[in-house]
Design a protein around this motif. Structure first.
Motif, PDB file in Angstrom:
ATOM      1  N   ASP A   1      22.079 -19.308  32.288  1.00 27.48           N
ATOM      2  CA  ASP A   1      20.859 -18.585  32.677  1.00 27.48           C
ATOM      3  C   ASP A   1      19.676 -19.154  31.892  1.00 27.48           C
ATOM      4  OD1 ASP A   1      18.742 -16.723  32.950  1.00 27.48           O
ATOM      5  OD2 ASP A   1      20.165 -15.129  33.431  1.00 27.48           O
TER       6      ASP A   1
ATOM      7  N   ASN B   1      26.901 -14.194  29.859  1.00 28.22           N
ATOM      8  CA  ASN B   1      26.495 -13.995  31.247  1.00 28.22           C
ATOM      9  C   ASN B   1      26.612 -15.301  32.030  1.00 28.22           C
ATOM     10  OD1 ASN B   1      24.338 -14.756  29.520  1.00 28.22           O
ATOM     11  ND2 ASN B   1      22.809 -14.195  31.029  1.00 28.22           N
TER      12      ASN B   1
ATOM     13  N   LYS C   1      14.390 -15.366  39.589  1.00 23.17           N
ATOM     14  CA  LYS C   1      14.276 -13.907  39.580  1.00 23.17           C
ATOM     15  C   LYS C   1      13.392 -13.391  40.710  1.00 23.17           C
ATOM     16  CE  LYS C   1      13.359 -12.224  35.425  1.00 23.17           C
ATOM     17  NZ  LYS C   1      13.486 -11.830  34.021  1.00 23.17           N
TER      18      LYS C   1
ATOM     19  N   LYS D   1      19.311 -14.575  40.862  1.00 27.65           N
ATOM     20  CA  LYS D   1      20.580 -14.580  40.101  1.00 27.65           C
ATOM     21  C   LYS D   1      21.243 -13.201  40.089  1.00 27.65           C
ATOM     22  CE  LYS D   1      18.055 -13.688  35.793  1.00 27.65           C
ATOM     23  NZ  LYS D   1      17.718 -14.146  34.450  1.00 27.65           N
TER      24      LYS D   1
ATOM     25  N   HIS E   1      27.830  -9.997  33.906  1.00 30.66           N
ATOM     26  CA  HIS E   1      27.193  -9.730  32.624  1.00 30.66           C
ATOM     27  C   HIS E   1      28.138 -10.024  31.459  1.00 30.66           C
ATOM     28  CE1 HIS E   1      23.832  -6.981  34.417  1.00 30.66           C
ATOM     29  NE2 HIS E   1      23.896  -8.177  34.963  1.00 30.66           N
ATOM     30  N   ALA E   2      27.537 -10.333  30.324  1.00 30.09           N
ATOM     31  CA  ALA E   2      28.312 -10.754  29.140  1.00 30.09           C
ATOM     32  C   ALA E   2      29.352  -9.707  28.737  1.00 30.09           C
ATOM     33  CB  ALA E   2      27.351 -10.993  27.979  1.00 30.09           C
ATOM     34  N   GLU E   3      28.955  -8.443  28.756  1.00 34.15           N
ATOM     35  CA  GLU E   3      29.859  -7.371  28.317  1.00 34.15           C
ATOM     36  C   GLU E   3      31.071  -7.289  29.250  1.00 34.15           C
ATOM     37  OE1 GLU E   3      26.625  -7.317  28.981  1.00 34.15           O
ATOM     38  OE2 GLU E   3      25.602  -5.652  28.016  1.00 34.15           O
TER      39      GLU E   3
ATOM     40  N   ARG F   1      22.141  -7.852  23.556  1.00 36.66           N
ATOM     41  CA  ARG F   1      21.117  -6.989  24.183  1.00 36.66           C
ATOM     42  C   ARG F   1      21.771  -5.663  24.584  1.00 36.66           C
ATOM     43  NH1 ARG F   1      17.945  -8.920  29.576  1.00 36.66           N
ATOM     44  NH2 ARG F   1      17.171 -10.576  28.210  1.00 36.66           N
TER      45      ARG F   1
ATOM     46  N   CYS G   1      23.275  -2.723  30.082  1.00 35.78           N
ATOM     47  CA  CYS G   1      22.756  -2.048  31.270  1.00 35.78           C
ATOM     48  C   CYS G   1      23.738  -0.944  31.689  1.00 35.78           C
ATOM     49  CB  CYS G   1      22.555  -3.059  32.407  1.00 35.78           C
ATOM     50  SG  CYS G   1      24.092  -3.559  33.202  1.00 35.78           S
TER      51      CYS G   1
ATOM     52  N   LYS H   1      15.687  -4.602  24.508  1.00 34.28           N
ATOM     53  CA  LYS H   1      14.898  -4.883  25.714  1.00 34.28           C
ATOM     54  C   LYS H   1      15.214  -3.891  26.843  1.00 34.28           C
ATOM     55  CE  LYS H   1      13.332  -8.634  28.612  1.00 34.28           C
ATOM     56  NZ  LYS H   1      13.966  -9.117  29.837  1.00 34.28           N
TER      57      LYS H   1
HETATM   58  O1  LIG Z   1      23.765  -5.676  30.247  1.00 36.20           O
HETATM   59  C1  LIG Z   1      23.395  -6.826  30.576  1.00 36.20           C
HETATM   60  C2  LIG Z   1      22.223  -7.042  31.284  1.00 36.20           C
HETATM   61  C3  LIG Z   1      21.925  -8.302  31.714  1.00 36.20           C
HETATM   62  N1  LIG Z   1      22.744  -9.342  31.438  1.00 36.20           N
HETATM   63  C4  LIG Z   1      22.413 -10.689  31.911  1.00 36.20           C
HETATM   64  C5  LIG Z   1      22.259 -10.814  33.396  1.00 36.20           C
HETATM   65  C6  LIG Z   1      21.226 -11.892  33.562  1.00 36.20           C
HETATM   66  O2  LIG Z   1      21.863 -13.175  33.501  1.00 36.20           O
HETATM   67  C7  LIG Z   1      20.358 -11.693  32.329  1.00 36.20           C
HETATM   68  C8  LIG Z   1      19.177 -10.790  32.578  1.00 36.20           C
HETATM   69  O3  LIG Z   1      18.157 -11.568  33.037  1.00 36.20           O
HETATM   70  P1  LIG Z   1      16.616 -11.176  32.832  1.00 36.20           P
HETATM   71  O4  LIG Z   1      15.906 -12.429  33.251  1.00 36.20           O
HETATM   72  O5  LIG Z   1      16.396 -10.834  31.378  1.00 36.20           O
HETATM   73  O6  LIG Z   1      16.370 -10.015  33.746  1.00 36.20           O
HETATM   74  O7  LIG Z   1      21.171 -11.035  31.368  1.00 36.20           O
HETATM   75  C9  LIG Z   1      23.886  -9.163  30.690  1.00 36.20           C
HETATM   76  O8  LIG Z   1      24.643 -10.128  30.404  1.00 36.20           O
HETATM   77  N2  LIG Z   1      24.169  -7.897  30.268  1.00 36.20           N
END
Ligand SMILES: O=c1ccn([C@H]2C[C@H](O)[C@@H](COP(=O)(O)O)O2)c(=O)[nH]1
Ligand SMILES: [Zn+2]
Length: 161
Positions: free
Chosen positions: A26, A48, A63, A71, A77-79, A99, A102, A123
């Motif tokens: 990314d 991610n 985006k 994307k 997502h990483a988690e 981070r 979500c 963030k």
């Molecule tokens: O909990 C989360 C939230 C987002 N991600 C990843 C998914 C995307 O590749 C980026 C987010 O992109 P932005 O350009 O900052 O919107 O981060 C994640 O791994 N885990």
């Protein structure tokens, strides 16, 4: 005499999350996650990225524009990748992530049995997605703690060997 001022456990595991994030394709956000068992063993790690079989050079990384040309519908997502990569029971584990998760990752974190989230960037924290995550974490008894940005990958020199 032993070395003093070594990395704390928190710094060590967040450092691994950072290392993992460096694998992300990314161009905007590289997120890393590392899952640790109660006896301090690394049991899952992820960043991610696209699902298996989805070509990094073919799928979009932007985006803007049409949703399907961004994307967002495709990136794992990483988690979630860390959970899926673990292949073991994660009850009582901790998750280090660069981070705040979500709401979709929060659901997976809760369902996996992870009980503690340690994050760096807030963030997402005050966005709706972060609010939903916190609401679910609070209800499910998952704690979340912010780590200061203190983790730096140190390059070895003759002085610190
Ligand atoms: O909990 C989360 C939230 C987002 N991600 C990843 C998914 C995307 O590749 C980026 C987010 O992109 P932005 O350009 O900052 O919107 O981060 C994640 O791994 N885990
Ligand atoms: Zn997520």
């Amino acid at each position: 005499m032993k070395r003093e001022n070594v990395l704390t456990w928190d710094e060590y595991f967040m450092g691994l999350a950072h290392l993992s994030a460096l694998r992300s394709k990314d161009p905007v956000a590289q997120i890393g996650a590392c899952i640790v068992s109660k006896d301090m063993k690394v049991v899952g790690i992820g960043y991610n990225g696209l699902p298996k079989g989805c070509d990094d050079d073919t799928f979009p990384w932007g985006k803007g524009g049409d949703y399907l040309d961004t994307k967002f519908p495709y990136v794992v997502h990483a988690e979630l990748n860390a959970i899926l990569n673990s292949g073991t029971d994660l009850s009582g584990c901790s998750l280090y992530v660069s981070r705040f998760p979500c709401n979709e990752c929060a659901k997976a974190i809760i369902q996996s049995g992870i009980k503690r989230v340690i994050y760096e960037s807030d963030k997402n924290f005050y966005k709706d997605t972060g609010l939903a995550s916190r609401k679910m974490f609070d209800a499910a008894g998952v704690t979340y703690d912010k780590l200061p940005y203190c983790v730096k990958l140190q390059v070895e020199t003759e002085d610190n060997n």
